[in-house]
Scaffold this active site. Sequence first.
Site, mmCIF file in Angstrom:
data_model
loop_
_atom_site.group_PDB
_atom_site.id
_atom_site.type_symbol
_atom_site.label_atom_id
_atom_site.label_comp_id
_atom_site.label_asym_id
_atom_site.label_seq_id
_atom_site.Cartn_x
_atom_site.Cartn_y
_atom_site.Cartn_z
ATOM 1 N N HIS A 1 0.872 -1.178 0.000
ATOM 2 C CA HIS A 1 0.000 0.000 0.000
ATOM 3 C C HIS A 1 0.914 1.235 0.000
ATOM 4 C CE1 HIS A 1 -2.647 3.014 1.890
ATOM 5 N NE2 HIS A 1 -3.676 2.262 1.543
ATOM 6 N N ASP B 1 3.348 -4.393 8.195
ATOM 7 C CA ASP B 1 2.151 -3.572 8.053
ATOM 8 C C ASP B 1 0.956 -4.481 8.329
ATOM 9 O OD1 ASP B 1 -0.052 -2.179 7.257
ATOM 10 O OD2 ASP B 1 0.689 -1.647 5.262
ATOM 11 N N GLN C 1 -4.194 -4.794 7.404
ATOM 12 C CA GLN C 1 -5.220 -5.757 6.967
ATOM 13 C C GLN C 1 -5.169 -7.060 7.769
ATOM 14 O OE1 GLN C 1 -7.670 -5.007 5.044
ATOM 15 N NE2 GLN C 1 -6.922 -3.125 4.117
ATOM 16 N N LYS D 1 -10.219 -0.172 10.981
ATOM 17 C CA LYS D 1 -10.424 -1.358 10.140
ATOM 18 C C LYS D 1 -10.805 -2.565 10.983
ATOM 19 C CE LYS D 1 -7.050 -0.048 6.575
ATOM 20 N NZ LYS D 1 -7.865 0.499 5.501
ATOM 21 N N CYS E 1 -4.949 2.495 -3.415
ATOM 22 C CA CYS E 1 -3.698 3.074 -2.860
ATOM 23 C C CYS E 1 -2.537 2.108 -3.032
ATOM 24 C CB CYS E 1 -3.857 3.465 -1.392
ATOM 25 S SG CYS E 1 -5.140 4.669 -1.120
#
Length: 425
Positions: free
Chosen positions: A138, A215, A218, A241, A381
Site C-alpha cells: 500500500h 504492516d 489488513q 479497520k 492506494c
Amino acid sequence: MKVIDHKQPVSQVDNSLFSTDSIKKDFPILERKINGHKLVYLDNAATTQKPQSVIDAISSYYTGFNANVHRGLHTLAEEATSAMERTREKTAAFIGGVKMEEIIFTRNATESINMVATSWGKKNIKQGDRIVITQMEHHANLVPWIMLAKETGAELGYIPIDKNGYLDLSDINKIINPQTKVVALTHMSNVLGTINPVEEIIELAHKNNAYVLVDGAQSAPHLPINVKALDADFYVFSAHKMLGPTGVGVLYAKEEILNDMEPVIFGGEMISHVTFENADWAELPMKHEAGTPNIADIVAFAPALDYLTNIGMDKIRQHEIEITSYGMEELKKLDYIRIFGPDNPLDRGGVISFVDNKIHPHDLAQFLDSKGVAIRAGHHCAQPLVKLLGVPSTARASFYIYNTKDEVDKLVEALKEARRYFVNG
Ligand code: C6P
C-alpha cells in the site's frame, strides 16, 4: 444507552459463540437502506462498521468523564486517563501480550509507518544501506521508504510477486542481504488478499541483522496476531479497520527500539524536564505521544477489541475463509470475471479483487451501489501493484464478521444485472 465497563479485566472477556445474525444486530448502520435496498456492506478493507458498544463508548466519554489525560489530578482526569490506558492494555494483550509501554497511539497505520521511517530510519539508514519492501505494498508502506531512500542515498529493493499473487521468494537471499537494514512488508495485501509468510521473512531478515516492519493494517482485524511469536520489530495497524473509531492508529515496537528512537513530534506530554535551553524526554510510551491524544476514540477502541476478543480471532478467520471461498466459487462461475490473487482461500484474507472484461470497475461499483451493494473500485492506494496486474483499476469486495453467504449472492446477482445493463442490454 449501554455504559461501557472500561475496567473489565482482559482475562474476564467472555468467549461466546459466533453468530452472524446476532452480530448484525449490534451494528445499527447495517439496517440502512441504500437506494431502496438493504445495505450489503462489502468495503471492509477500507473501513469496517462500528458496533453500538463503540458508538456508545464515544458518547459515554463525552457525557461522563471528558477531561484531558495524564496531567489532571481531578476525578474526571483520572477516569479519562485510566480509560485510555485500559485501551492500551487491551491493545497490548490483543497482539500477543506485549508491554503497555510498547504500544504507541498514532492517528492511523500510515502515521505509524511514517514515524518509523522518519525517526528510526533517519537514525539508522545511511548511503549504501538497503531498504527492502515488496511489490504489493500500500502507498502507506511504500512512499515513506521511497522518501527515506532518496534522503539518505540508500538503495530500495523489492520482493517481486509471481503471477498467482504470491511473493516470489526464489531470489530472497539476494534481495535480503547483509546490506539490508530494514524490511517493510504487508502481512496481508489489501488488493490481492495474499497472506505473506512474514515469519520466514523476519527470520531471514534477522539473520542479516535487518529490522522488520510488518504492516498489519489488513491482518490485525482478521487474523490472530502474536507479534512476539512473529518476532516483528515493528507492527502497525489502524483501529478503524477493526470495528474501532477513525483517528486511532497503533505503532508497536520492541521497547529497546522505541527507547532508541527520537520523537518526531515535540511539545507537551512527551517531556520529562524542560529548560529555556533544553528538554529531556518522558518515559515510554509518552515520549512518542506529543500533545493531547484522540482520547474519545482511543477510549472507544477498547469495546472494539472486546468485541473481537469475545468472538475469538480464530473464529473470525474461519468465518472469513468460508465467506471468501464461497465468494470465489460463485465469482468463478461468471466467465467474464477475472479474480486477482491466490486461488487457495487459505492463503488469502477476506478480500476479492476482480475485473469484468467489459465493464469498468468504477461503473461496476456505481451500478452495485444502485442495488445497495457497497464495494470499492480503483487502485486501492497501491498504484504500482495494480499497474503490474495490467489493469487500470479493480473492483474489490472485502468481508468481515457480519457478512453472510446471502450477501455474496446479492453481490453476484448485482454483477449479473450489471452485465445485462451494460453489455447485453
Ligand atoms: N487501506 C483500503 O481500502 P490507514 O489509512 O492509515 O488507516 O491505513 C493505510 C493502509 C496501510 N496498509 C494497508 C495494507 C492498507 O490496506 C491500508 C489502508 C484501505 O485498502 C484504504 S486505502
